[in-house]
Structures are given as structure tokens and as C-alpha cells.
Design a protein around this motif. Sequence first.
Motif, PDB file in Angstrom:
ATOM      1  N   THR A 135       1.159  -1.217  -0.104  1.00 11.46           N
ATOM      2  CA  THR A 135       0.197   0.313   0.509  1.00 11.46           C
ATOM      3  C   THR A 135       1.091   0.792  -0.005  1.00 11.46           C
ATOM      4  O   THR A 135       1.794   1.549   0.110  1.00 11.46           O
ATOM      5  CB  THR A 135      -1.367   0.348   1.267  1.00 11.46           C
ATOM      6  N   GLU A 136       0.375   2.335  -0.010  1.00 10.17           N
ATOM      7  CA  GLU A 136       0.764   3.655  -0.368  1.00 10.17           C
ATOM      8  C   GLU A 136       1.413   4.067   1.692  1.00 10.17           C
ATOM      9  O   GLU A 136       0.523   3.305   1.884  1.00 10.17           O
ATOM     10  CB  GLU A 136       0.318   4.448  -0.671  1.00 10.17           C
ATOM     11  N   ASP A 137       2.617   4.875   1.871  1.00 13.16           N
ATOM     12  CA  ASP A 137       2.672   4.911   2.218  1.00 13.16           C
ATOM     13  C   ASP A 137       1.692   5.686   4.025  1.00 13.16           C
ATOM     14  O   ASP A 137       1.133   6.084   3.346  1.00 13.16           O
ATOM     15  CB  ASP A 137       3.706   6.254   3.270  1.00 13.16           C
ATOM     16  N   ASP A 138       1.464   5.163   4.975  1.00 14.62           N
ATOM     17  CA  ASP A 138       0.059   5.421   5.943  1.00 14.62           C
ATOM     18  C   ASP A 138      -1.518   5.243   5.473  1.00 14.62           C
ATOM     19  O   ASP A 138      -1.856   5.832   6.112  1.00 14.62           O
ATOM     20  CB  ASP A 138       0.172   6.836   6.340  1.00 14.62           C
ATOM     21  N   ALA A 139      -1.179   3.909   4.942  1.00 14.55           N
ATOM     22  CA  ALA A 139      -2.750   3.501   4.422  1.00 14.55           C
ATOM     23  C   ALA A 139      -2.914   2.385   5.118  1.00 14.55           C
ATOM     24  O   ALA A 139      -2.305   1.907   5.808  1.00 14.55           O
ATOM     25  CB  ALA A 139      -2.570   3.081   2.800  1.00 14.55           C
ATOM     26  N   PRO A 140      -3.986   2.665   5.072  1.00 15.43           N
ATOM     27  CA  PRO A 140      -4.168   1.240   6.185  1.00 15.43           C
ATOM     28  C   PRO A 140      -4.396  -0.430   5.552  1.00 15.43           C
ATOM     29  O   PRO A 140      -4.168  -0.201   3.841  1.00 15.43           O
ATOM     30  CB  PRO A 140      -5.978   0.675   6.437  1.00 15.43           C
ATOM     31  N   GLU A 141      -3.818  -1.622   6.345  1.00 17.19           N
ATOM     32  CA  GLU A 141      -3.727  -2.503   5.716  1.00 17.19           C
ATOM     33  C   GLU A 141      -5.471  -3.075   4.372  1.00 17.19           C
ATOM     34  O   GLU A 141      -6.084  -2.650   4.701  1.00 17.19           O
ATOM     35  CB  GLU A 141      -3.306  -3.122   6.345  1.00 17.19           C
ATOM     36  N   ILE A 142      -4.903  -3.892   3.625  1.00 16.07           N
ATOM     37  CA  ILE A 142      -5.642  -4.217   2.966  1.00 16.07           C
ATOM     38  C   ILE A 142      -6.145  -5.980   3.226  1.00 16.07           C
ATOM     39  O   ILE A 142      -4.945  -6.417   3.008  1.00 16.07           O
ATOM     40  CB  ILE A 142      -5.566  -3.694   1.456  1.00 16.07           C
ATOM     41  N   LEU A 143      -7.246  -6.287   3.370  1.00 11.57           N
ATOM     42  CA  LEU A 143      -7.683  -7.485   3.345  1.00 11.57           C
ATOM     43  C   LEU A 143      -7.361  -8.385   2.690  1.00 11.57           C
ATOM     44  O   LEU A 143      -7.505  -8.052   1.466  1.00 11.57           O
ATOM     45  CB  LEU A 143      -8.817  -7.912   4.220  1.00 11.57           C
ATOM     46  N   GLU A 144      -6.725  -9.409   2.469  1.00  9.44           N
ATOM     47  CA  GLU A 144      -7.018 -11.181   1.400  1.00  9.44           C
ATOM     48  C   GLU A 144      -8.194 -10.762   0.991  1.00  9.44           C
ATOM     49  O   GLU A 144      -9.605 -10.942   1.574  1.00  9.44           O
ATOM     50  CB  GLU A 144      -7.083 -11.722   2.415  1.00  9.44           C
ATOM     51  N   GLY A 145      -8.145 -11.381  -0.402  1.00  9.87           N
ATOM     52  CA  GLY A 145     -10.109 -10.727  -0.760  1.00  9.87           C
ATOM     53  C   GLY A 145     -10.045  -9.415  -1.680  1.00  9.87           C
ATOM     54  O   GLY A 145     -11.710 -10.049  -2.540  1.00  9.87           O
ATOM     55  N   THR A 146      -9.715  -8.857  -0.988  1.00  3.22           N
ATOM     56  CA  THR A 146     -10.478  -7.356  -1.431  1.00  3.22           C
ATOM     57  C   THR A 146      -9.860  -7.221  -2.901  1.00  3.22           C
ATOM     58  O   THR A 146      -8.939  -7.081  -3.388  1.00  3.22           O
ATOM     59  CB  THR A 146      -9.741  -5.965  -0.293  1.00  3.22           C
ATOM     60  N   GLU A 147     -10.563  -6.290  -3.764  1.00  4.62           N
ATOM     61  CA  GLU A 147     -10.183  -5.544  -4.942  1.00  4.62           C
ATOM     62  C   GLU A 147     -10.377  -4.535  -4.997  1.00  4.62           C
ATOM     63  O   GLU A 147      -9.863  -3.630  -3.404  1.00  4.62           O
ATOM     64  CB  GLU A 147     -12.058  -5.649  -5.834  1.00  4.62           C
ATOM     65  N   VAL A 148      -8.796  -4.611  -5.320  1.00  6.58           N
ATOM     66  CA  VAL A 148      -8.090  -3.113  -4.930  1.00  6.58           C
ATOM     67  C   VAL A 148      -8.034  -2.648  -6.646  1.00  6.58           C
ATOM     68  O   VAL A 148      -7.785  -3.447  -8.046  1.00  6.58           O
ATOM     69  CB  VAL A 148      -6.514  -3.641  -4.683  1.00  6.58           C
ATOM     70  N   THR A 149      -6.803  -1.753  -6.601  1.00  5.61           N
ATOM     71  CA  THR A 149      -6.319  -0.698  -7.765  1.00  5.61           C
ATOM     72  C   THR A 149      -5.483  -0.284  -8.062  1.00  5.61           C
ATOM     73  O   THR A 149      -4.749   0.211  -6.622  1.00  5.61           O
ATOM     74  CB  THR A 149      -7.554   0.350  -8.004  1.00  5.61           C
ATOM     75  N   ILE A 150      -5.042  -1.067  -8.930  1.00  6.55           N
ATOM     76  CA  ILE A 150      -2.857  -0.091  -8.938  1.00  6.55           C
ATOM     77  C   ILE A 150      -2.881   0.709  -9.174  1.00  6.55           C
ATOM     78  O   ILE A 150      -2.925   1.742 -10.394  1.00  6.55           O
ATOM     79  CB  ILE A 150      -2.995  -1.138  -9.855  1.00  6.55           C
ATOM     80  N   VAL A 151      -2.117   1.503  -8.300  1.00  6.08           N
ATOM     81  CA  VAL A 151      -2.065   3.134  -8.260  1.00  6.08           C
ATOM     82  C   VAL A 151      -1.033   3.363  -9.320  1.00  6.08           C
ATOM     83  O   VAL A 151      -0.466   4.820  -9.544  1.00  6.08           O
ATOM     84  CB  VAL A 151      -2.046   3.992  -7.603  1.00  6.08           C
ATOM     85  N   ALA A 152      -0.396   2.272  -8.888  1.00  9.39           N
ATOM     86  CA  ALA A 152       1.871   2.933  -9.159  1.00  9.39           C
ATOM     87  C   ALA A 152       2.429   1.124  -9.554  1.00  9.39           C
ATOM     88  O   ALA A 152       2.046   0.982  -8.538  1.00  9.39           O
ATOM     89  CB  ALA A 152       2.175   3.566  -8.303  1.00  9.39           C
ATOM     90  N   ILE A 153       3.238   1.585 -10.279  1.00  3.38           N
ATOM     91  CA  ILE A 153       4.291   0.333 -10.333  1.00  3.38           C
ATOM     92  C   ILE A 153       5.701   1.237 -10.200  1.00  3.38           C
ATOM     93  O   ILE A 153       6.088   1.938 -10.800  1.00  3.38           O
ATOM     94  CB  ILE A 153       4.462  -0.554 -11.935  1.00  3.38           C
ATOM     95  N   ARG A 154       6.225   0.539  -9.025  1.00  4.77           N
ATOM     96  CA  ARG A 154       7.493   0.848  -8.139  1.00  4.77           C
ATOM     97  C   ARG A 154       8.298  -0.549  -8.691  1.00  4.77           C
ATOM     98  O   ARG A 154       8.634  -1.223  -7.728  1.00  4.77           O
ATOM     99  CB  ARG A 154       7.558   1.561  -7.022  1.00  4.77           C
ATOM    100  N   GLY A 155       9.369  -0.490  -9.640  1.00  2.00           N
ATOM    101  CA  GLY A 155      10.444  -2.223  -9.546  1.00  2.00           C
ATOM    102  C   GLY A 155       9.145  -2.830  -9.786  1.00  2.00           C
ATOM    103  O   GLY A 155       8.869  -3.153 -10.390  1.00  2.00           O
ATOM    104  N   ALA A 156       9.917  -3.563  -9.455  1.00  2.00           N
ATOM    105  CA  ALA A 156       8.284  -4.907  -9.679  1.00  2.00           C
ATOM    106  C   ALA A 156       7.430  -5.366  -8.486  1.00  2.00           C
ATOM    107  O   ALA A 156       6.568  -6.192  -8.612  1.00  2.00           O
ATOM    108  CB  ALA A 156       9.476  -6.534  -9.487  1.00  2.00           C
ATOM    109  N   THR A 157       7.367  -4.421  -8.150  1.00  2.00           N
ATOM    110  CA  THR A 157       5.614  -4.003  -6.763  1.00  2.00           C
ATOM    111  C   THR A 157       4.928  -3.184  -7.080  1.00  2.00           C
ATOM    112  O   THR A 157       5.204  -1.974  -7.644  1.00  2.00           O
ATOM    113  CB  THR A 157       6.344  -3.646  -5.621  1.00  2.00           C
ATOM    114  N   ALA A 158       3.854  -3.475  -7.356  1.00  2.00           N
ATOM    115  CA  ALA A 158       1.951  -2.930  -6.947  1.00  2.00           C
ATOM    116  C   ALA A 158       1.981  -1.714  -6.608  1.00  2.00           C
ATOM    117  O   ALA A 158       2.209  -2.747  -5.507  1.00  2.00           O
ATOM    118  CB  ALA A 158       1.623  -4.034  -7.977  1.00  2.00           C
ATOM    119  N   ILE A 159       1.292  -0.588  -6.651  1.00  2.00           N
ATOM    120  CA  ILE A 159       1.646  -0.137  -5.326  1.00  2.00           C
ATOM    121  C   ILE A 159      -0.264  -0.249  -5.385  1.00  2.00           C
ATOM    122  O   ILE A 159      -0.869   0.326  -6.790  1.00  2.00           O
ATOM    123  CB  ILE A 159       2.335   1.875  -5.106  1.00  2.00           C
TER     124      ILE A 159
END
Length: 142
Positions: free
Chosen positions: A111-135
Motif C-alpha cells: 500500500t502507499e505510505d500510511d495507508a491502512p492494510e488491505i485484507l485478503e480477497g479485497t478488490e484493489v486498484t493499481i495506482v503505481a508500479i515501482r520496480g517489480a512491486t505494485a502500489i
Amino acid sequence: MWWFIGAMALGIVEVFTLDLTFAMLAGGAIAGGTAALLGAPLWLCIIIACVVAVLLLFALRPYLLKSLRRKGELVETNTAALVGAAARALDIVTETSGRIKVSGEVWSARTEDDAPEILEGTEVTIVAIRGATAIVAPEKGE
């Protein structure tokens, strides 16, 4: 004459890459060829070609790419195409770890810095790619 042959070769490569990089290099080759036609020595032609290519790469290319993206005429590829895509959290996603599945592929995510954790199974949106990690961020309805 070799300057213009080189510019044509760079133009052909540009047709296959569609990145506007080789087009800017071709512009430098055309400038070098024009200087050669006007009687400039080889060393000066090389300097002119390099300076024009660098100016085109760093001044004109960003403007053209921004303009094409704004008009929707540039098709994003690779990781740039994933920004804004929907995905599903496979694990709990935190600021430091997590995994998501997007288009059948598993990506490391956080997640982005200071964002709450996202639970397993939650639908998410990719806001950025940094290296090989999706934010990622949770979708609005989640």
C-alpha cells in the motif's frame, strides 16, 4: 549521404518501437547530414548531430508523449498499462508486503505510505508500479 541513410534506418526502427526515441535520433542524424552538405568537417557534424538528438530527446519527446497520451492515441504497454487496473489481494497487503493477482499474474504489492492494510480477497486498484512491486489502494466500494 551516410547521415541520411542512418536517419532512414533509425526511422524504420522507430516504426517498430513506437517510442519516439529513434525518431529523435533520426532528427539528429538529419541535422548532422545537413551540416555535412553545407561543408562542415566531420567532427562538427558529429557534435551537431549529438546536440540536436539530445535536445530533441529531452525537449520535444516529453511534450509529444504527453500530447499523445492526452489525446488517447498512445497505447500504454508493459507496466504502464497496469496502472489503473483492477486486481484482487491474495494476501494481506501492507506498507511492506503483500501479493495481488492481476490479469492472471501474481505480483508483489504494497500500500502507499500510511495507508491502512488491505485484507485478503479485497478488490484493489493499481495506482503505481515501482520496480517489480505494485502500489495498490482498495477500490472505492470496498
